[in-house]
Design a protein around this motif. Structure first.
Motif, short mmCIF file in Angstrom:
data_model
loop_
_atom_site.label_atom_id
_atom_site.label_comp_id
_atom_site.label_asym_id
_atom_site.label_seq_id
_atom_site.Cartn_x
_atom_site.Cartn_y
_atom_site.Cartn_z
N GLY A 178 46.65 -2.90 16.95
CA GLY A 178 48.56 -3.85 17.28
C GLY A 178 49.30 -2.91 16.89
N ASP A 199 48.32 -9.24 16.39
CA ASP A 199 48.28 -8.32 17.52
C ASP A 199 47.03 -7.97 18.20
N GLN A 241 43.35 -8.38 20.46
CA GLN A 241 43.35 -7.72 21.09
C GLN A 241 41.72 -7.20 20.39
N ASP A 281 47.28 -14.35 27.37
CA ASP A 281 47.86 -13.59 25.79
C ASP A 281 47.43 -15.96 25.62
#
Length: 162
Positions: A50, A55, A59, A105
């Motif tokens: 990310g 992030d 992921q 998310d």
């Protein structure tokens, strides 16, 4: 002289192609089995990519659940399910709306995966950076029995899966 120039160009092209592959966020970072609990919960080392650490960790958690659902876990210690939870052909595409919502998310997938953030040393091999972003390796546990029950309840898989 002409052959030398052609050989040099070929070598530079091959080296350039290898450099691009090495910078790709997915090459050589397969999810690994670290162990399985008696209830079927699996502990995995998984990589995420990310623009920042948060992030990349998000992921990685998604990757862990996706690999259990659609690929199975083939690397690392023995014991993790090498057979994916969803064996139906094109299951991901057939239930696309369900899984888009499931993996949104901050949504439902997080109920089935846990991650304990441990302080890492600055030069840890679990962390790499490139101009494309940052890659982190984390250890997660995936609650496979509870995940399986959710998919049965939502009629994504049949009850007879083992």
């Amino acid at each position: 002289m002409k052959k030398t120039i052609l050989i040099s160009i070929a070598i530079f092209m091959i080296a350039g192609a290898k450099a691009q592959v090495a910078m790709s966020p997915r090459v050589g970072f397969e999810t690994q089995c670290l162990g399985v609990e008696e209830d079927g919960t699996q502990t995995l080392r998984v990589w995420g990519f990310g623009s920042k650490k948060k992030d990349a960790v998000e992921q990685a958690m998604k990757t862990a659940v996706r690999d259990i659902l659609f690929k199975g876990i083939h690397a690392g210690m023995e014991g993790c399910n090498t057979r994916p939870m969803l064996t139906e052909v094109n299951a991901r595409e057939r239930h696309e709306a369900y899984f888009n919502k499931f993996f949104a998310d901050g949504n439902r997938f997080k109920k089935y995966v846990s991650f304990k953030d441990e302080k890492k040393k600055k030069k840890s091999r679990e962390h790499t950076e490139s101009t494309l972003g940052t890659r982190w390796s984390i250890v997660v546990t995936v609650k496979c029995p509870q995940l399986r029950q959710r998919l049965i309840k939502d009629k994504i898989i049949q009850k007879d899966y083992k």
